[in-house]
Design a protein around this motif. Structure first.
Motif, mmCIF file in Angstrom:
data_model
loop_
_atom_site.group_PDB
_atom_site.id
_atom_site.type_symbol
_atom_site.label_atom_id
_atom_site.label_comp_id
_atom_site.label_asym_id
_atom_site.label_seq_id
_atom_site.Cartn_x
_atom_site.Cartn_y
_atom_site.Cartn_z
ATOM 1 N N LEU A 163 0.838 -1.140 0.016
ATOM 2 C CA LEU A 163 0.028 -0.124 0.113
ATOM 3 C C LEU A 163 0.748 1.277 -0.051
ATOM 4 O O LEU A 163 0.260 2.390 -0.249
ATOM 5 N N ASP A 164 1.975 1.139 0.286
ATOM 6 C CA ASP A 164 3.148 2.148 0.230
ATOM 7 C C ASP A 164 2.827 3.512 0.774
ATOM 8 O O ASP A 164 2.238 4.513 0.183
ATOM 9 N N GLY A 165 3.280 3.673 2.133
ATOM 10 C CA GLY A 165 2.855 4.799 2.769
ATOM 11 C C GLY A 165 1.980 4.665 3.948
ATOM 12 O O GLY A 165 1.993 3.617 4.588
ATOM 13 N N ALA A 166 1.912 5.868 4.632
ATOM 14 C CA ALA A 166 0.804 5.877 5.903
ATOM 15 C C ALA A 166 -0.506 5.249 5.546
ATOM 16 O O ALA A 166 -1.028 5.221 4.198
ATOM 17 N N LEU A 167 -1.203 4.588 6.468
ATOM 18 C CA LEU A 167 -2.233 3.805 6.146
ATOM 19 C C LEU A 167 -3.292 4.080 7.217
ATOM 20 O O LEU A 167 -2.945 4.696 8.298
ATOM 21 N N PHE A 168 -4.834 4.000 6.938
ATOM 22 C CA PHE A 168 -5.814 4.228 7.535
ATOM 23 C C PHE A 168 -6.287 2.720 7.934
ATOM 24 O O PHE A 168 -6.523 2.033 7.091
ATOM 25 N N VAL A 169 -6.453 2.443 9.298
ATOM 26 C CA VAL A 169 -7.213 1.149 9.654
ATOM 27 C C VAL A 169 -8.427 1.328 10.276
ATOM 28 O O VAL A 169 -8.554 2.317 11.366
ATOM 29 N N LYS A 170 -9.731 0.931 9.814
ATOM 30 C CA LYS A 170 -11.158 0.990 10.525
ATOM 31 C C LYS A 170 -11.871 -0.132 10.395
ATOM 32 O O LYS A 170 -11.594 -1.146 9.483
ATOM 33 N N PRO A 171 -12.573 -0.269 11.140
ATOM 34 C CA PRO A 171 -13.727 -1.181 11.185
ATOM 35 C C PRO A 171 -14.278 -1.407 9.645
ATOM 36 O O PRO A 171 -14.826 -0.105 9.254
ATOM 37 N N ALA A 172 -14.710 -2.570 9.251
ATOM 38 C CA ALA A 172 -15.310 -2.528 7.849
ATOM 39 C C ALA A 172 -16.944 -2.362 8.129
ATOM 40 O O ALA A 172 -17.545 -1.970 6.917
ATOM 41 N N ILE A 173 -17.452 -2.523 9.213
ATOM 42 C CA ILE A 173 -18.744 -2.190 9.463
ATOM 43 C C ILE A 173 -18.841 -1.481 10.690
ATOM 44 O O ILE A 173 -18.870 -1.872 11.776
ATOM 45 N N GLY A 175 -19.324 3.260 12.052
ATOM 46 C CA GLY A 175 -19.310 4.786 11.585
ATOM 47 C C GLY A 175 -18.787 5.349 12.837
ATOM 48 O O GLY A 175 -18.504 5.180 13.783
ATOM 49 N N SER A 176 -18.976 6.897 12.452
ATOM 50 C CA SER A 176 -18.487 7.881 13.294
ATOM 51 C C SER A 176 -17.245 7.816 13.877
ATOM 52 O O SER A 176 -16.757 8.096 15.006
ATOM 53 N N SER A 177 -16.054 7.270 13.166
ATOM 54 C CA SER A 177 -14.800 7.012 13.356
ATOM 55 C C SER A 177 -14.393 6.535 14.607
ATOM 56 O O SER A 177 -13.225 6.285 15.177
ATOM 57 N N TYR A 178 -15.401 5.513 15.168
ATOM 58 C CA TYR A 178 -15.017 4.512 16.131
ATOM 59 C C TYR A 178 -14.122 3.441 15.579
ATOM 60 O O TYR A 178 -14.230 2.875 14.660
ATOM 61 N N GLY A 179 -13.057 3.416 16.408
ATOM 62 C CA GLY A 179 -12.080 2.015 15.920
ATOM 63 C C GLY A 179 -11.147 2.421 14.716
ATOM 64 O O GLY A 179 -10.741 1.648 14.337
ATOM 65 N N VAL A 180 -11.036 3.757 14.387
ATOM 66 C CA VAL A 180 -10.122 4.332 13.361
ATOM 67 C C VAL A 180 -8.754 4.567 13.835
ATOM 68 O O VAL A 180 -8.758 5.340 14.783
ATOM 69 N N THR A 181 -7.867 4.111 13.153
ATOM 70 C CA THR A 181 -6.450 4.532 13.607
ATOM 71 C C THR A 181 -5.556 4.884 12.235
ATOM 72 O O THR A 181 -5.793 4.259 11.262
ATOM 73 N N GLY A 191 -1.745 -3.698 16.506
ATOM 74 C CA GLY A 191 -2.600 -2.793 17.196
ATOM 75 C C GLY A 191 -3.754 -2.103 16.718
ATOM 76 O O GLY A 191 -4.911 -2.290 17.246
ATOM 77 N N ALA A 192 -3.542 -1.450 15.756
ATOM 78 C CA ALA A 192 -4.494 -0.504 14.925
ATOM 79 C C ALA A 192 -5.836 -1.775 14.470
ATOM 80 O O ALA A 192 -6.802 -1.526 14.521
ATOM 81 N N ARG A 195 -7.998 -2.899 17.482
ATOM 82 C CA ARG A 195 -8.695 -1.952 17.783
ATOM 83 C C ARG A 195 -9.838 -1.857 16.617
ATOM 84 O O ARG A 195 -11.138 -1.838 17.230
ATOM 85 N N ALA A 196 -9.916 -1.894 15.547
ATOM 86 C CA ALA A 196 -10.758 -1.951 14.378
ATOM 87 C C ALA A 196 -11.693 -3.078 14.790
ATOM 88 O O ALA A 196 -13.054 -3.078 14.791
ATOM 89 N N LEU A 197 -11.243 -4.183 14.961
ATOM 90 C CA LEU A 197 -11.915 -5.616 15.376
ATOM 91 C C LEU A 197 -12.689 -5.533 16.893
ATOM 92 O O LEU A 197 -13.652 -6.395 16.785
#
Length: 342
Positions: A163-173, A175-181, A191-192, A195-197
């Motif tokens: 993916l080449d660079g900084a990444l965003f990790v988030k829950p696939a299901i 909203g509202s930025s909960y669990g996003v790193t 660890g990210a 948190r998403a899981l």
């Protein structure tokens, strides 16, 4: 946005208002019993209550005679819906149990018209992995990424190389930025993902795109229209538009209309409408984008946009020349129309 575009937007809004007024007169509204569904069991429960309270006030202002807020997490909720003789359920639920098709399935089983997208479209919008497949089929640019399922082993170095660079990790299901790193080092990835899981059974790991973050509301059914675009100006004190700033009221954070070239502005609105249709949404939606050097790239679509005092959809409505109460009333009317077509 040019003056001509603003005028066209306002004229479109006037047509929506006049159409709604012709469908349901004030005397009809006065006889209706509306259940506003808010709360629920998701991480966004309190946000949902705020949306629900604003929806209740807007519907009362629009002239609906009986408006009652019910919480699906309460004991006896289904019995209350059965016994309440409700004409329409106005869904103000966010996250799990609201935007994932569950409450829509229940309303269909009970035979009660409801606002917003149907159960299938809600599932498509809630599942970000599935959404990306549908976006790509519709020709909407998406961020490069991979999906990680619970229990799956991840080679962090390989993901960073891919993916080449900084990444965003988030829950696939969710909203509202909960669990996003935001992740900038490979040793932070595990660890990210963990948190998403906590909020979903799978996590999305996506390339961190550089550009301007915007959000575009869409309103209507057959007469679909894109609303004025909001530009998200994230403060330098945070890495991204997270929960610490998401519900702050400030023109320094939310700029409307967004400061974009006219062609990019129009492109983003067109893509938001295309995303709405690709997911099969109804009534309203709000899609988030990053405007890169190559143009807008979609992040996600919210099938039940927030309706709190600091939410973006009501602000877009007001800047389009509409009253929020008129939009809520029209959502009720569209719910009845769709129910009658089923």
């Amino acid at each position: 946005m040019s003056r001509a575009q603003w005028i066209n937007n306002i004229r479109a809004c006037d047509r929506v208002r006049h159409k709604g007024d012709a469908i349901m007169q004030s005397s009809q509204r006065a006889d209706m019993h509306i259940a506003v569904l808010a709360g629920g069991m998701s991480a966004e429960r309190e946000i949902s209550f705020s949306s629900g309270k604003n929806a209740v006030n807007a519907l009362k202002q629009a002239g609906f005679g009986s408006v009652e807020m019910l919480d699906p997490a309460d004991d006896g909720f289904i019995d209350a819906m059965r016994a309440g003789s409700f004409d329409v359920a106005f869904i103000a639920l966010h996250g799990t149990g609201g935007e994932d098709g569950m409450i829509q399935h229940l309303m269909e089983y009970l035979g009660i018209p409801y606002t917003g997208s149907d159960a299938v479209s809600s599932v498509c919008g809630a599942d970000k992995e599935l959404s990306k497949v549908l976006y790509e089929r519709a020709g909407i640019p998406i961020a490069a990424g991979v999906t990680v399922h619970r229990g799956e082993q991840v080679d962090a170095e390989a993901v960073f190389e891919q993916l080449d660079g900084a990444l965003f990790v988030k829950p696939a299901i969710n909203g509202s930025s909960y669990g996003v790193t935001k992740v900038t080092k490979s040793d932070e990835l595990a660890g990210a993902i963990a948190r998403a899981l906590e909020y979903s059974d799978k996590a999305l790991v996506e390339t961190c795109l550089e550009g301007t973050e915007i959000t575009v509301g869409v309103f209507g059914d057959e007469d679909l229209q894109a609303l004025p675009i909001v530009e998200i100006c994230t403060p330098d004190t945070v890495d991204f538009y997270d929960l610490s700033v998401k519900y702050i009221v400030s023109d320094d954070i939310h700029r409307i209309p967004a400061r974009l070239p006219e062609d990019v502005y129009a492109r983003a609105q067109e893509l938001a409408c295309r995303a709405h249709r690709a997911l099969g949404c109804s009534g309203f939606s709000r899609s988030d984008f990053i405007v890169t050097a190559d143009g807008p790239v979609i992040l996600e679509t919210n099938t039940i946009p927030g309706m709190t005092d600091t939410s973006l959809f009501p602000d877009e409505v007001l800047h389009a020349g509409m009253e929020f109460s008129d939009v809520c009333a029209r959502l009720v009317e569209m719910a009845i129309e769709r129910h009658e077509r089923r």
